[in-house]
Design a protein around this motif. Structure first.
Motif, PDB file in Angstrom:
ATOM      1  N   THR A   7     -25.885 -70.482  44.963  1.00  0.00           N
ATOM      2  CA  THR A   7     -25.285 -71.289  43.904  1.00  0.00           C
ATOM      3  C   THR A   7     -24.447 -72.429  44.456  1.00  0.00           C
ATOM      4  OG1 THR A   7     -23.526 -69.677  43.958  1.00  0.00           O
ATOM      5  CG2 THR A   7     -25.149 -69.446  42.170  1.00  0.00           C
ATOM      6  N   ALA A   8     -25.064 -73.321  45.233  1.00  0.00           N
ATOM      7  CA  ALA A   8     -24.331 -74.482  45.759  1.00  0.00           C
ATOM      8  C   ALA A   8     -23.694 -75.188  44.571  1.00  0.00           C
ATOM      9  CB  ALA A   8     -25.284 -75.409  46.480  1.00  0.00           C
ATOM     10  N   ALA A  22     -19.662 -59.559  48.380  1.00  0.00           N
ATOM     11  CA  ALA A  22     -19.379 -59.938  49.763  1.00  0.00           C
ATOM     12  C   ALA A  22     -20.612 -59.993  50.675  1.00  0.00           C
ATOM     13  CB  ALA A  22     -18.329 -59.008  50.346  1.00  0.00           C
ATOM     14  N   ASN A  23     -21.457 -58.948  50.639  1.00  0.00           N
ATOM     15  CA  ASN A  23     -22.570 -58.967  51.606  1.00  0.00           C
ATOM     16  C   ASN A  23     -23.600 -60.046  51.270  1.00  0.00           C
ATOM     17  OD1 ASN A  23     -23.419 -57.316  49.395  1.00  0.00           O
ATOM     18  ND2 ASN A  23     -25.136 -56.612  50.628  1.00  0.00           N
ATOM     19  N   ILE A  24     -23.749 -60.345  49.991  1.00  0.00           N
ATOM     20  CA  ILE A  24     -24.678 -61.417  49.624  1.00  0.00           C
ATOM     21  C   ILE A  24     -24.063 -62.768  50.003  1.00  0.00           C
ATOM     22  CG2 ILE A  24     -25.923 -62.485  47.702  1.00  0.00           C
ATOM     23  CD1 ILE A  24     -26.019 -59.730  46.410  1.00  0.00           C
ATOM     24  N   ALA A  25     -22.758 -62.886  49.803  1.00  0.00           N
ATOM     25  CA  ALA A  25     -22.077 -64.131  50.182  1.00  0.00           C
ATOM     26  C   ALA A  25     -22.211 -64.368  51.686  1.00  0.00           C
ATOM     27  CB  ALA A  25     -20.606 -64.063  49.787  1.00  0.00           C
ATOM     28  N   VAL A  26     -22.136 -63.297  52.464  1.00  0.00           N
ATOM     29  CA  VAL A  26     -22.269 -63.434  53.914  1.00  0.00           C
ATOM     30  C   VAL A  26     -23.690 -63.889  54.268  1.00  0.00           C
ATOM     31  CG1 VAL A  26     -22.295 -62.168  56.099  1.00  0.00           C
ATOM     32  CG2 VAL A  26     -20.443 -61.802  54.483  1.00  0.00           C
ATOM     33  N   TYR A  36     -18.696 -67.866  44.061  1.00  0.00           N
ATOM     34  CA  TYR A  36     -18.484 -66.580  44.747  1.00  0.00           C
ATOM     35  C   TYR A  36     -19.448 -65.504  44.253  1.00  0.00           C
ATOM     36  CZ  TYR A  36     -15.908 -65.179  40.538  1.00  0.00           C
ATOM     37  OH  TYR A  36     -15.552 -64.875  39.258  1.00  0.00           O
ATOM     38  N   GLU A  37     -19.692 -64.538  45.105  1.00  0.00           N
ATOM     39  CA  GLU A  37     -20.578 -63.415  44.764  1.00  0.00           C
ATOM     40  C   GLU A  37     -20.225 -62.210  45.634  1.00  0.00           C
ATOM     41  OE1 GLU A  37     -24.555 -64.958  45.519  1.00  0.00           O
ATOM     42  OE2 GLU A  37     -23.752 -66.066  47.200  1.00  0.00           O
TER      43      GLU A  37
END
Ligand code: ADP
Ligand code: MG
Length: 703
Positions: free
Chosen positions: A265-266, A287-291, A284-285
C-alpha cells in the motif's frame, strides 16, 4: 502526459490474496487455510496439495514459469532460488506443469553459503525453508520472467533460526500471548490475539546511472568515500516537500504501480531534506507482512531506478555533509477485536488500560535500551547515530506535553485528575477555518516518540531490514506485560494493584522520558547523569545480545536461544569487518588508480606552466604557490594511502572476528578518514576537467 493508472484495478494483481484463494479453493480447504492463518497449526498434506495446485494454476495463468521459496537470511536482504514448474514429459513428449503441497510447504536450499555465525559448519549444510502462511505468495516480474514467490522462514537442520523472519514470528506470538493477559485484566474476554502493526517510512537517494558508474565507491560501497561538498547543499531547505522533478516523478509513478500490483500500500511520497533524497511510506500492516513488504519496497526501488537510467541508494549516509537516510518504524499493538492498546483516547488520565500499557513500555524501553539501540544498528547507521548526524545513539522516550503531564501527576500524587487539551488553532484569517489542535506537538529529535496512537522508532537505518527492531520491541514489551500480569493476576483488588503498579513503574523508569531537544549536546550530558546507555557504534552494541539479561529475555519467550544470540553477535563482527574492508579496498583503488594519478598530471601541467610563464619573463608566483600547495597535499595523501594499505593488510589477516572488527573501527576507519581529507581539499583546487570522478554537485543535482 504519462499513461493514467487505475489504482483499484491494479492493486494486488500479483498477489495470491485470500479472496483469490476463496474463489479457487473448495470451501473446506479454504476454511482450513484461514484457520491455520488465524490460529496456527499445520495444513494436512492433502490440503497443502490442493492449495499448491490452485496457487500454481493462478501463477501460470499470469505467466509464471518458476516458483521460489523467498526468505530473509542474515545478510539482511532476501534470497531466492528459482525452480521451473516443468516436469518430466510423458511418452508423447507433452509436459504438464506441477507443484506439490510438499514443495509449497518445505524447501531445502543449501544453507552453507549464508551467514550463520558458526551455527553450522559447511559440512552440515542442510537448511530448511518453511512457508509463512500468514504472508501471501506473490508474483515477481523481472527480466527473469514471472516468478511465484512464497514467503518462508529459514532454519538449520537442527532447528536454529538462520533468518530474520523466524524470530520475528516467535516474538509476535509472545507479544500476543502476554498482551492478552493484560486486556483480560480489564475484562476483555473477546480478543483472541493481539497483533503488532508496523508502518515503515523508507528514505532513499536517486542518482543518475552514468554518474554512478563513474564512482567505484557508489558501486562497491553504496556510499561516497571521497567528495568535497557542493557549493549548494540542503541549507536553503528548498528540497524538503518541494515540487518533485519530472524524472523523479516518472520513477515514483512506476514504483507505485509495481508496488500496488504486489499489494504493497504505497501511500505517501515526497522529497526529503537532502538534494536528491526522497521518501515513500506504505500504510501500516501486521508486523511480519510489513517486514516482507519493506524488503519488496527496497528491492523494487532499486529495480525501477535501473529501468529509469538511475540508481537508488539505500545507504544510510551516501554523502558527507548532507542528511543521511533512515527508516521510521511506526509500531502499535491492536487486539483482534479492534482495540489499539496505544490509543489514549480523549482523556488518557482516565484510560487505565492505556496507562498500564504505557507504564510497561516505559519499563521495557528503560530496561532494554541497549537492546533496542542494538536492533537499529548496521554498518551504515554508524554514520548517523551519535556520529555525524542526529538522532543520537541514546534511547529515550518522547511522550509529548499531554502525556508527560499525566505521567508526572501519577508519579507525584498517584492520581491524574486533569488532562491538558490541545485548544484551538487560530489562523487569523477569516476565510480559513480554525481547528482543534493535537494535544501534543511533534518531536523530530526523539529516537522513540509517541505519536498519537503508536510509537515511532526513528533510529532504524534506511538499508536495514526492520525485522530486528520489531522483534526486539515485541520481545521487550512482551516481557514487561508478562511481569505485570504475573503480579496483577494474583491480586484480589485489581483496581488498587493496577494503580500501584502504574505508579511504581512510572516512578522507577521516568528517567527514560525526555521531551527536550535530543540533538543538543546538553542531552548527552544529561543522559549520562541519568545513567542511560550511549553506545556509539554497531560493534560496541553487539554484545548486548548476549548479556544475561538479554539471554533470559529471549529464551524465556522462545525467541532466540543462547546459541542463536551468540551466532548473531558473531555475524555482526563479521559483517562489520567485511564491509569496512570493502570500503578500505575501494579507497585504495580510487586513490591509487584515479585520484593520485590525476593530481600528478595536474602538477605536471602546473610545473610546465610555471616554467613557461617564467621563461616569458612574467611573475609566476601565483602558479608556483598553487603548485606548492597541490604538491603538499599530494604528499600527505600519498602518506595516508600507504598507511591505509598497511593497516588494511594487517586487518585482513586477523583471525578473531571481534578483535578484527574493532581494529577496523579504531584503526582502519581512522586512516580512511585521514586519506579523505587531502583528497577532498585537492578536489577543491584541481582543474575540474582533470578531476577523475563526478563531484557531489553533479551526483546530487544532475538528476
Ligand atoms: P508522519 O507524519 O510522521 O510521516 P504518518 O501519519 O504519515 O506519520 O505515518 C507514518 C507511518 O505510520 C505510515 O506508514 C502509517 O501507515 C503508519 N501508522 C499510522 N498509524 C499507525 C499505527 N496505529 N500503527 C502503526 N503504524 C501506523
Ligand atoms: Mg514520521
Amino acid at each position: 502526459m504519462s499513461e493514467k493508472l487505475n489504482v483499484e484495478a491494479i492493486f494486488g494483481q500479483n498477489l495470491f490474496t485470500l479472496s483469490k484463494m476463496k474463489e479457487r479453493l473448495p470451501k473446506n480447504v479454504y476454511k482450513e487455510v484461514v484457520k491455520v492463518m488465524d490460529q496456527g497449526g499445520e495444513l494436512s498434506m492433502d490440503t497443502a496439495n490442493v492449495v499448491a495446485k490452485a496457487m500454481k494454476d493462478w501463477a501460470v495463468e499470469h505467466g509464471a514459469t518458476h516458483f521460489t521459496h523467498w526468505f530473509q537470511p542474515l545478510t539482511g536482504i532476501t534470497a531466492e532460488k528459482h525452480d521451473a514448474f516443468v516436469t518430466h514429459p510423458d511418452e508423447s513428449g507433452k509436459m504438464l506443469t506441477e507443484f506439490s503441497g510438499k514443495e509449497l510447504i518445505k524447501g531445502e536450499p543449501d544453507a552453507s553459503s549464508f551467514p550463520s555465525g558458526g551455527l553450522r559448519a559447511t559440512f552440515e549444510a542442510r537448511g530448511y525453508t518453511a512457508w509463512d502462511i500468514t504472508s501471501p505468495a506473490f508474483l515477481k516480474e523481472s527480466a527473469c520472467g514471472t516468478i511465484l514467490c512464497i514467503p518462508t522462514a529459514f532454519c538449520s537442520y537442527t532447528g536454529e533460526a538462520l533468518d530474520k523472519k523466524t524470530p520475528l514470528l516467535r516474538s509476535m506470538e509472545a507479544l500476543s500471548e502476554q498482551a492478552l493477559r493484560i486486556v483480560r485484566l480489564f475484562g476483555n474476554t473477546e480478543a483472541t490475539k493481539v497483533v503488532a502493526s508496523v508502518g515503515p517510512e523508507q528514505e532513499y537517494f536517486l542518482v543518475d546511472e552514468n554518474l554512478y558508474m563513474k564512482r567505484t565507491d557508489l558501486m562497491f560501497a553504496g556510499r561516497t568515500l571521497f567528495g568535497a561538498p557542493a557549493p549548494k547543499g540542503q541549507e536553503m531547505e528548498d528540497h524538503y516537500f518541494g515540487v518533485i522533478r519530472e524524472r523523479v516523478g516518472a520513477y515514483m509513478k512506476d514504483l507505485n504501480e509495481e508496488l500496488w500490483k504486489l499489494g504493497v500500500t504505497a501511500k505517501t511520497q515526497h522529497n526529503e531534506v537532502a538534494p536528491a533524497q526522497h521518501e515513500l511510506a506504505p500504510i501500516y500492516e501486521t508486523a511480519n507482512i510489513a517486514v516482507d513488504h519493506n524488503q519488496i519496497v527496497m528491492e523494487t526501488m532499486k529495480r525501477v531506478a535501473i529501468e529509469h537510467g538511475m540508481r537508488c541508494l539505500l545507504h544510510e549516509k551516501p554523502y558527507a555533509g548532507v542528511n543521511g537516510s533512515g527508516k521510521h518504524d511506526n509500531w502499535s499493538i491492536t487486539t483482534d477485536n479492534g482495540v489499539n492498546l496505544l490509543d489514549p483516547g480523549e482523556t488518557p488520565n482516565e484510560n487505565i488500560q492505556f496507562l498500564l500499557v504505557l507504564a510497561c513500555i516505559m519499563k521495557a524501553v528503560d530496561t532494554h535500551a541497549d537492546l533496542l539501540r542494538q536492533s537499529a544498528s548496521d554498518v551504515g547507521n554508524d554514520h548517523r547515530l551519535g556520529a555525524n548526524e542526529a538522532p543520537p545513539a541514546i534511547i529515550s522516550i518522547f511522550l509529548g506535553e499531554q502525556l508527560e503531564d499525566v505521567v508526572n501527576q501519577l508519579i507525584e500524587t498517584g492520581f491524574a485528575t486533569t488532562v491538558k487539551e490541545g485548544g484551538r488553532l487560530l489562523t487569523g484569517v477569516k476565510t480559513l477555518p480554525d481547528f482543534q489542535k493535537d494535544a501534543t506537538d511533534r518531536n523530530r529529535t526523539s529516537p522513540f516518540a509517541f505519536t498519537g496512537n503508536k510509537f515511532e522508532f526513528r533510529m532504524v537505518g534506511s538499508a536495514d531490514s526492520i525485522a530486528s527492531p520489531n522483534t526486539t520491541l515485541n520481545a521487550i514489551v512482551a516481557e514487561a506485560f508478562c511481569e505485570a500480569a504475573d503480579r496483577l493476576e494474583k491480586e484480589e483488588d485489581k483496581e488498587i494493584a493496577i494503580h500501584d503498579l502504574i505508579k511504581e513503574y512510572m516512578t522507577k523508569h521516568q528517567r527514560i522520558i525526555f521531551n527536550g531537544n535530543g540533538y543538543a549536546d546538553e542531552w548527552v550530558e544529561e543522559a549520562k547523569r541519568r545513567g542511560l546507555p550511549n553506545i556509539k557504534s554497531m560493534i560496541e552494541a553487539a554484545d548486548t545480545l548476549t548479556t544475561d539479561k538479554a539471554v533470559r529475555l529471549f529464551e524465556k519467550f522462545g525467541i532466540f536461544t543462547k546459541v542463536e544470540l551468540e551466532s548473531r553477535e558473531e555475524i555482526i563482527y563479521e559483517t562489520y569487518a567485511k564491509t569496512i574492508n570493502i570500503e578500505a579496498l575501494t579507497m585504495i583503488d580510487m586513490a591509487g588508480k584515479q585520484i593520485i594519478p590525476a593530481v600528478v598530471k595536474y602538477t605536471r601541467m602546473l610545473a610546465d606552466t610555471v616554467n613557461a610563464v617564467k621563461a616569458a619573463g612574467v611573475d609566476a608566483s601565483m602558479q608556483t604557490e598553487l603548485l606548492r600547495s597541490v604538491g603538499e597535499k599530494l604528499v600527505s595523501m600519498q602518506a595516508s594511502y600507504m598507511e591505509l594499505k598497511k593497516v588494511e593488510e594487517q586487518a585482513s589477516s586477523m583471525e578473531n572476528a571481534k578483535e578484527q572488527a574493532f581494529f577496523y573501527k579504531d584503526t582502519v576507519k581512522k586512516v580512511m578518514e585521514e586519506l579523505r581529507v587531502p583528497a577532498d581539499e585537492l578536489e577543491m583546487i584541481v582543474d575540474k576537467e582533470m578531476w577523475p570522478i563526478p563531484t557531489y554537485g553533479e551526483l546530487m543535482f544532475e538528476i
